[in-house]
Every structure is written in structure tokens, then in C-alpha cells.
Design a protein around this motif. Structure first.
Motif, short mmCIF file in Angstrom:
data_model
loop_
_atom_site.label_atom_id
_atom_site.label_comp_id
_atom_site.label_asym_id
_atom_site.label_seq_id
_atom_site.Cartn_x
_atom_site.Cartn_y
_atom_site.Cartn_z
N LEU A 10 10.74 -9.87 -6.26
CA LEU A 10 10.50 -8.62 -5.53
C LEU A 10 9.20 -7.98 -6.00
O LEU A 10 8.91 -7.92 -7.19
CB LEU A 10 11.65 -7.64 -5.75
CG LEU A 10 13.00 -8.03 -5.17
CD1 LEU A 10 14.03 -6.95 -5.49
CD2 LEU A 10 12.92 -8.26 -3.67
N ILE A 11 8.44 -7.49 -5.03
CA ILE A 11 7.18 -6.79 -5.30
C ILE A 11 7.29 -5.40 -4.69
O ILE A 11 7.71 -5.24 -3.54
CB ILE A 11 5.98 -7.53 -4.65
CG1 ILE A 11 5.86 -8.96 -5.18
CG2 ILE A 11 4.69 -6.74 -4.85
CD1 ILE A 11 5.40 -9.09 -6.61
N TYR A 12 6.94 -4.38 -5.48
CA TYR A 12 6.85 -3.01 -4.98
C TYR A 12 5.39 -2.72 -4.64
O TYR A 12 4.52 -2.84 -5.50
CB TYR A 12 7.33 -2.01 -6.03
CG TYR A 12 8.79 -2.11 -6.39
CD1 TYR A 12 9.76 -2.41 -5.43
CD2 TYR A 12 9.21 -1.88 -7.69
CE1 TYR A 12 11.10 -2.48 -5.77
CE2 TYR A 12 10.56 -1.95 -8.04
CZ TYR A 12 11.49 -2.25 -7.07
OH TYR A 12 12.82 -2.33 -7.41
N MET A 13 5.14 -2.35 -3.40
CA MET A 13 3.79 -2.00 -2.97
C MET A 13 3.83 -0.57 -2.44
O MET A 13 4.57 -0.27 -1.49
CB MET A 13 3.31 -2.95 -1.86
CG MET A 13 1.92 -2.60 -1.35
SD MET A 13 1.20 -3.84 -0.24
CE MET A 13 2.36 -3.83 1.11
N SER A 40 -0.36 -9.09 -8.86
CA SER A 40 0.32 -7.78 -8.85
C SER A 40 0.54 -7.29 -10.27
O SER A 40 0.29 -6.12 -10.58
CB SER A 40 1.66 -7.87 -8.12
OG SER A 40 1.48 -8.17 -6.77
N ALA A 41 0.99 -8.17 -11.14
CA ALA A 41 1.26 -7.80 -12.54
C ALA A 41 -0.02 -7.35 -13.24
O ALA A 41 0.01 -6.48 -14.11
CB ALA A 41 1.90 -8.96 -13.28
N GLU A 42 -1.16 -7.94 -12.86
CA GLU A 42 -2.45 -7.58 -13.47
C GLU A 42 -3.04 -6.30 -12.89
O GLU A 42 -4.07 -5.82 -13.36
CB GLU A 42 -3.45 -8.72 -13.25
CG GLU A 42 -3.12 -9.99 -13.99
CD GLU A 42 -4.05 -11.14 -13.62
OE1 GLU A 42 -4.94 -10.98 -12.73
OE2 GLU A 42 -3.90 -12.21 -14.23
N ILE A 153 -3.92 0.10 -0.75
CA ILE A 153 -2.73 -0.09 -1.56
C ILE A 153 -2.88 0.84 -2.75
O ILE A 153 -3.90 0.77 -3.45
CB ILE A 153 -2.60 -1.55 -2.04
CG1 ILE A 153 -2.44 -2.50 -0.84
CG2 ILE A 153 -1.45 -1.70 -3.03
CD1 ILE A 153 -2.57 -3.97 -1.19
N ILE A 154 -1.94 1.72 -2.96
CA ILE A 154 -2.03 2.64 -4.10
C ILE A 154 -1.71 1.87 -5.38
O ILE A 154 -2.46 1.93 -6.35
CB ILE A 154 -1.08 3.84 -3.90
CG1 ILE A 154 -1.52 4.64 -2.66
CG2 ILE A 154 -1.04 4.70 -5.16
CD1 ILE A 154 -0.50 5.64 -2.18
N LYS A 155 -0.61 1.13 -5.34
CA LYS A 155 -0.18 0.37 -6.52
C LYS A 155 0.72 -0.75 -6.04
O LYS A 155 1.50 -0.57 -5.11
CB LYS A 155 0.59 1.29 -7.47
CG LYS A 155 1.02 0.65 -8.77
CD LYS A 155 1.73 1.69 -9.64
CE LYS A 155 2.21 1.08 -10.94
NZ LYS A 155 2.93 2.07 -11.74
N MET A 156 0.60 -1.92 -6.69
CA MET A 156 1.43 -3.06 -6.32
C MET A 156 1.83 -3.78 -7.60
O MET A 156 0.98 -4.23 -8.36
CB MET A 156 0.63 -3.99 -5.38
CG MET A 156 1.41 -5.10 -4.76
SD MET A 156 0.47 -5.76 -3.36
CE MET A 156 1.15 -7.39 -3.26
N ARG A 157 3.17 -3.86 -7.84
CA ARG A 157 3.68 -4.45 -9.08
C ARG A 157 4.95 -5.24 -8.83
O ARG A 157 5.74 -4.89 -7.96
CB ARG A 157 4.04 -3.35 -10.10
CG ARG A 157 2.89 -2.57 -10.66
CD ARG A 157 2.04 -3.37 -11.64
NE ARG A 157 1.02 -2.56 -12.25
CZ ARG A 157 -0.14 -2.23 -11.70
NH1 ARG A 157 -0.42 -2.65 -10.50
NH2 ARG A 157 -1.01 -1.48 -12.33
N PRO A 158 5.19 -6.27 -9.64
CA PRO A 158 6.49 -6.95 -9.58
C PRO A 158 7.60 -5.98 -9.95
O PRO A 158 7.44 -5.15 -10.86
CB PRO A 158 6.38 -8.06 -10.63
CG PRO A 158 4.91 -8.23 -10.86
CD PRO A 158 4.29 -6.88 -10.62
N ALA A 159 8.73 -6.06 -9.26
CA ALA A 159 9.87 -5.17 -9.54
C ALA A 159 10.34 -5.35 -10.98
O ALA A 159 10.79 -4.40 -11.60
CB ALA A 159 11.01 -5.45 -8.58
N SER A 160 10.19 -6.55 -11.51
CA SER A 160 10.65 -6.82 -12.88
C SER A 160 9.84 -6.06 -13.93
O SER A 160 10.27 -5.91 -15.05
CB SER A 160 10.57 -8.32 -13.17
OG SER A 160 9.26 -8.79 -12.99
#
Length: 164
Positions: A10-13, A40-42, A153-160
């Protein structure tokens, strides 16, 4: 596909209109899913524009230059085309040049089904929540769909890696 989704997939964008939740599809595109997860993690996608947005078709992002020609410093990916998955509303595909093995960091999210893309582009995931927020992204003009002052995109990260 299982209804139980691994949090690693899962990715939160976050976009100007709100949060979008993307489920990656490592079952059909393991290389592309890992690339989206890694970038995304970076924080690679943070503040990156939706540089090409075509009404009734798709919204494209992932190029930090906003020109449609940029990407990450990582090597391009081998195509992972499948006949089983279809380009439907909410599908996340990997953008590329005319070379099928040129996907890197750019991706697009479908506004409407586009069967002409089936088997021609790598499907890497799907929007499972917040598609209404993608619908609100500023559209581009002309046939190219390039956006003069694009939403980002304001922020994009893995849900984990973060909490909802």
C-alpha cells in the motif's frame, strides 16, 4: 487477488484534494512495484507535479523536472506486460517512451477505462481509496495534456512507513 492486502503493497499519496491509497501489484509487476515502493520511501515523489493530465484519460506524474522527460537516477525497468490485468478507472500504469523497456519513475492513473493500453504498458497498481481526489487534479490543455501550473504530489510514502 486476496482481499487481505500486505501493508508493504500500500502507498499513501497525498494530493491537494486529499489522500489517495494505492495498492501495488507485485504479483503482476514485481520490478515496477518495487520501484514505486523504493522511490516513495526515499521521498522522491514529494512535490513532483502531475505534468500531463488529459480529461477522460489519465493523470501522469513522477518526473521531478515536470517536462515529461525526466526520471530517477535508477536504471530503466524491463517491461512487465500482462494480458490478465486491464486498464480500468483507477489503474496505475508505468509511463515509458516508445521503448517498452524504458519505464523508470513516471506513472499514470486512469480516469476512464482504456483498453487500447492493455498489454502495451506495465500495470503496477490501482487506486483503492481516494479516486475522487485524483478526479480533482488540474487538467492540462491541448492534445498533449501538459499542465502549465500543475497540481503536485504533496507526499507519497509506503503505508508500512507511516500511519494513516
Amino acid at each position: 487477488m486476496s482481499t487481505e492486502t500486505d501493508k508493504n503493497d500500500l502507498i499513501y499519496m497525498d494530493v491537494p484534494a486529499g489522500r489517495v491509497v494505492i495498492r501495488l501489484r507485485p504479483d503482476i509487476a514485481p520490478l515496477a512495484a518495487e520501484r514505486i515502493r523504493t522511490l516513495s520511501a526515499e521521498g522522491f515523489y514529494d512535490n513532483v507535479p502531475f505534468h500531463r493530465v488529459i480529461e477522460g484519460f489519465m493523470a501522469q506524474a513522477g518526473d521531478p523536472t515536470g517536462t515529461g522527460t525526466g526520471g530517477s537516477p535508477l536504471p530503466d525497468l524491463k517491461a512487465e506486460f500482462t494480458r490478465d490485468a486491464k486498464f480500468l478507472r483507477g489503474t496505475l500504469g508505468m509511463a515509458r517512451t516508445s521503448d517498452p523497456n524504458s519505464a523508470n519513475s513516471q506513472f499514470f492513473i486512469m480516469f476512464e477505462p482504456s483498453p487500447h493500453l492493455d498489454g502495451q504498458y506495465t500495470i503496477v497498481g490501482e487506486v483503492i481509496e481516494g479516486m475522487e481526489n485524483i478526479d480533482k487534479i488540474k487538467r492540462g490543455g491541448g492534445a498533449s495534456g501538459m499542465v502549465r501550473e500543475p497540481d503536485r504530489i504533496i507526499k507519497m510514502r509506503p503505508a508500512s512507513s507511516e500511519t494513516a
